[in-house]
Enzyme design. Structure first.
Site, PDB file in Angstrom:
ATOM      1  N   ASP A   1     -80.731  63.249 103.337  1.00  0.00           N
ATOM      2  CA  ASP A   1     -81.432  61.919 103.021  1.00  0.00           C
ATOM      3  C   ASP A   1     -80.376  60.817 103.115  1.00  0.00           C
ATOM      4  O   ASP A   1     -80.686  59.782 103.801  1.00  0.00           O
ATOM      5  CB  ASP A   1     -82.299  62.142 101.828  1.00  0.00           C
ATOM      6  CG  ASP A   1     -81.498  62.337 100.525  1.00  0.00           C
ATOM      7  OD1 ASP A   1     -80.010  62.705 100.719  1.00  0.00           O
ATOM      8  OD2 ASP A   1     -82.002  62.473  99.430  1.00  0.00           O
TER       9      ASP A   1
ATOM     10  N   ASP B   1     -73.467  59.424 100.713  1.00  0.00           N
ATOM     11  CA  ASP B   1     -72.920  58.591  99.466  1.00  0.00           C
ATOM     12  C   ASP B   1     -71.280  58.533  99.912  1.00  0.00           C
ATOM     13  O   ASP B   1     -70.722  58.098 100.754  1.00  0.00           O
ATOM     14  CB  ASP B   1     -73.511  58.775  98.493  1.00  0.00           C
ATOM     15  CG  ASP B   1     -73.276  57.471  97.301  1.00  0.00           C
ATOM     16  OD1 ASP B   1     -72.672  56.721  97.841  1.00  0.00           O
ATOM     17  OD2 ASP B   1     -73.471  57.803  96.332  1.00  0.00           O
TER      18      ASP B   1
ATOM     19  N   LYS C   1     -74.756  55.305 103.315  1.00  0.00           N
ATOM     20  CA  LYS C   1     -74.069  54.176 102.446  1.00  0.00           C
ATOM     21  C   LYS C   1     -72.506  54.194 102.711  1.00  0.00           C
ATOM     22  O   LYS C   1     -71.597  54.636 102.051  1.00  0.00           O
ATOM     23  CB  LYS C   1     -74.525  54.765 101.060  1.00  0.00           C
ATOM     24  CG  LYS C   1     -74.911  53.646 100.379  1.00  0.00           C
ATOM     25  CD  LYS C   1     -74.874  54.109  98.667  1.00  0.00           C
ATOM     26  CE  LYS C   1     -76.393  53.974  97.936  1.00  0.00           C
ATOM     27  NZ  LYS C   1     -76.224  54.358  96.747  1.00  0.00           N
TER      28      LYS C   1
HETATM   29  P1  IMP Z   1     -72.589  62.256  97.997  1.00  0.00           P
HETATM   30  O1  IMP Z   1     -72.741  62.068  99.455  1.00  0.00           O
HETATM   31  O2  IMP Z   1     -72.177  63.753  97.770  1.00  0.00           O
HETATM   32  O3  IMP Z   1     -72.105  61.229  97.022  1.00  0.00           O
HETATM   33  O4  IMP Z   1     -74.230  62.737  97.608  1.00  0.00           O
HETATM   34  C1  IMP Z   1     -74.998  62.208  98.194  1.00  0.00           C
HETATM   35  C2  IMP Z   1     -76.344  62.594  97.303  1.00  0.00           C
HETATM   36  O5  IMP Z   1     -76.536  61.428  96.090  1.00  0.00           O
HETATM   37  C3  IMP Z   1     -77.722  62.249  98.129  1.00  0.00           C
HETATM   38  O6  IMP Z   1     -78.135  63.486  98.692  1.00  0.00           O
HETATM   39  C4  IMP Z   1     -78.649  61.819  97.070  1.00  0.00           C
HETATM   40  O7  IMP Z   1     -79.441  62.798  96.662  1.00  0.00           O
HETATM   41  C5  IMP Z   1     -77.864  61.090  95.976  1.00  0.00           C
HETATM   42  N1  IMP Z   1     -77.917  59.555  96.392  1.00  0.00           N
HETATM   43  C6  IMP Z   1     -76.903  58.822  96.773  1.00  0.00           C
HETATM   44  N2  IMP Z   1     -77.187  57.522  96.556  1.00  0.00           N
HETATM   45  C7  IMP Z   1     -78.241  57.544  96.316  1.00  0.00           C
HETATM   46  C8  IMP Z   1     -79.529  56.205  96.086  1.00  0.00           C
HETATM   47  O8  IMP Z   1     -78.805  55.178  96.420  1.00  0.00           O
HETATM   48  N3  IMP Z   1     -80.552  56.529  95.761  1.00  0.00           N
HETATM   49  C9  IMP Z   1     -81.029  57.745  95.414  1.00  0.00           C
HETATM   50  N4  IMP Z   1     -80.050  59.013  95.471  1.00  0.00           N
HETATM   51  C10 IMP Z   1     -78.925  58.692  95.937  1.00  0.00           C
HETATM   52 MG    MG Z   2     -79.558  64.938  98.000  1.00  0.00          MG
END
Ligand code: IMP
Ligand code: MG
Length: 180
Positions: free
Chosen positions: A100, A103, A131
């Site tokens: 999805d 981040d 993001k």
């Molecule tokens: P990361 O890239 O390891 O930090 O994790 C990404 C995950 O964090 C995604 O799969 C989402 O589940 C969650 N996530 C990051 N940003 C958002 C946001 O703005 N809204 C909702 N979930 C988010």
């Molecule tokens: Mg996720």
């Protein structure tokens, strides 16, 4: 439904539909003549994967993974715990991980390392949202839907405390909802 909780809509239902069709065409061209294994990361990627797979004109096999972070140190260590793993062998197959939102990139980088050890024919990433300012771990996103600002967003699979996943658009959650 949740109108009062949303600050602003950043990707409309129509924009989502259009972009998913474009991604589907691009993927269909790139993998022409091949079969594709899509691995959706639960729970957030479920609606995106359902729409994307139907926009792809290739035989698509579905797999899902569910992961959670290890304890408190998750954001710094990026350690993940697999709650649900793929069900079939991906050796020699073309694999597209469907996420999805990317981040920090820590979760996805761990998943990619793990999947690469199964020796797929190819391993690529399709993320609906990027993001980018929040990245801690470099990730190559082969197919990206939209770049989004560093704000907390919900809808089309994305949640806050398991809520808002069924919104048909992507919107910024009002701060008052999560920081009252
Ligand atoms: P990361 O890239 O390891 O930090 O994790 C990404 C995950 O964090 C995604 O799969 C989402 O589940 C969650 N996530 C990051 N940003 C958002 C946001 O703005 N809204 C909702 N979930 C988010
Ligand atoms: Mg996720």
């Amino acid at each position: 439904m949740f109108e009062n909780d949303i600050e602003k809509i950043i990707v409309t239902k129509e924009q989502l539909e259009k972009r998913v069709q474009e991604l589907g065409r691009e993927i269909s061209n790139d993998y022409h003549g091949e079969e594709l294994v899509m691995i959706g990361l639960l729970t957030g990627a479920a609606p995106f994967m359902a729409d994307l797979a139907r926009a792809v004109d290739l035989p698509v096999y579905y797999e899902f993974m569910s992961v959670s972070s290890y304890g408190q140190s998750s954001t710094s260590s990026g350690n993940i715990r697999i709650l649900k793993d793929i069900q079939n062998d991906i050796a020699g197959r073309h694999v597209l991980v469907v996420e999805d939102i990317v981040d920090t990139g820590l979760t996805l980088s761990k998943i990619l390392d793990k999947l690469a050890r199964h020796n797929p024919a190819s391993l690529k990433v399709c993320a609906l949202l990027d993001k980018a300012p929040c990245r801690k771990q470099e990730i190559k996103i082969d197919y990206c839907g939209f770049t989004v600002p560093d704000e907390f967003i919900v809808g089309y699979g994305l949640d806050y405390a398991q809520k808002y996943r069924n919104l048909p658009f992507i919107g910024v959650l009002k701060k008052a909802v999560y920081a009252p």
